[in-house]
Design an enzyme around this catalytic site. Sequence first.
Site, PDB file in Angstrom:
ATOM      1  N   THR A 173      52.370 126.946  65.760  1.00  0.00           N
ATOM      2  CA  THR A 173      53.440 126.009  65.438  1.00  0.00           C
ATOM      3  C   THR A 173      53.456 125.742  63.939  1.00  0.00           C
ATOM      4  O   THR A 173      52.410 125.538  63.319  1.00  0.00           O
ATOM      5  CB  THR A 173      53.272 124.684  66.197  1.00  0.00           C
ATOM      6  OG1 THR A 173      53.464 124.923  67.596  1.00  0.00           O
ATOM      7  CG2 THR A 173      54.300 123.647  65.742  1.00  0.00           C
ATOM      8  N   PHE A 212      54.522 123.229  61.031  1.00  0.00           N
ATOM      9  CA  PHE A 212      54.794 121.820  60.795  1.00  0.00           C
ATOM     10  C   PHE A 212      55.349 121.632  59.385  1.00  0.00           C
ATOM     11  O   PHE A 212      54.944 122.328  58.446  1.00  0.00           O
ATOM     12  CB  PHE A 212      53.509 120.987  60.922  1.00  0.00           C
ATOM     13  CG  PHE A 212      52.974 120.881  62.319  1.00  0.00           C
ATOM     14  CD1 PHE A 212      53.255 119.769  63.105  1.00  0.00           C
ATOM     15  CD2 PHE A 212      52.185 121.888  62.850  1.00  0.00           C
ATOM     16  CE1 PHE A 212      52.757 119.668  64.384  1.00  0.00           C
ATOM     17  CE2 PHE A 212      51.677 121.794  64.143  1.00  0.00           C
ATOM     18  CZ  PHE A 212      51.972 120.679  64.913  1.00  0.00           C
TER      19      PHE A 212
END
Length: 284
Positions: free
Chosen positions: A174, A176
Amino acid sequence: MSADNTIVYQGEPGANSQIACSEVYPDMQARACATFEEAFAAIADGDARLGMIPIENSLAGRVADIHHLLPDSGLYIIGEHFLRIRFALMAPKGATLETVKSVQSHVMALGQCRKTLQALGLFSEVAADTAGSARQVAERGDITHAALAAPAAAEMYGLDILRTDMEDADHNTTRFLIMAAEPDDATPEEEPVITSFVFRVRNVPAALYKAMGGFATNGVNMTKLESYQVSGSFNATQFYADIEGHPDRRNVRLALEELQFFCSELKILGIYPANKYRAEIAGP
């Protein structure tokens, strides 16, 4: 908790967003927020200095809410972080893979583990977040009901881990964005640099095609381009983009000037150093 030493994230303690906070800012106090809106507001109001906000995942794609919140938030992107995501299937004491029939988690987590969950024959239930799902499953105490969350959440909420590495691929990562109330733009000397912006093209034929041409002719690499509807209209489309390079560089400046000629709106969201992970996945 000092606001100047606080970084906010969406979710509950034990969430992957909290893990990201601790990796990048281990000396700051990470504070949980129930929603992305609450996290953005905390930064804008001065209740927190920074925010750690997920924007996309290598398996499940974009976090849709963020694209709608970013342009009007008044906040700035000052950095990025890539976190390898690992999920565990966890349930109350006494549960086994044979007793569990359903699993709850955030929609992004369920998407990242979709094939594995299907192979186990588990029914998926969408919840607000991953760590919150672990807490709710612990409170419920039902051995037929499990949660999908980071392994640390199992210890935090007293659950048994029934299976680790639930994600469908080992590249599950992921990205960010690190958000702040004030810009902290990188300098051209800090390259490699990422410039992020949103724009809307004018309602003329081939406007997007012409707008993108400037990046090709000026040798600017666009690493991300996504469209989404705004204002409840099927005609009003907004685009989010990431490019490599600093706007002070001549080729980037020329590309952005050409883009702006075909735009009804263009807004720079941040100019920040590219994370080292980008070079690692690019290879030699």
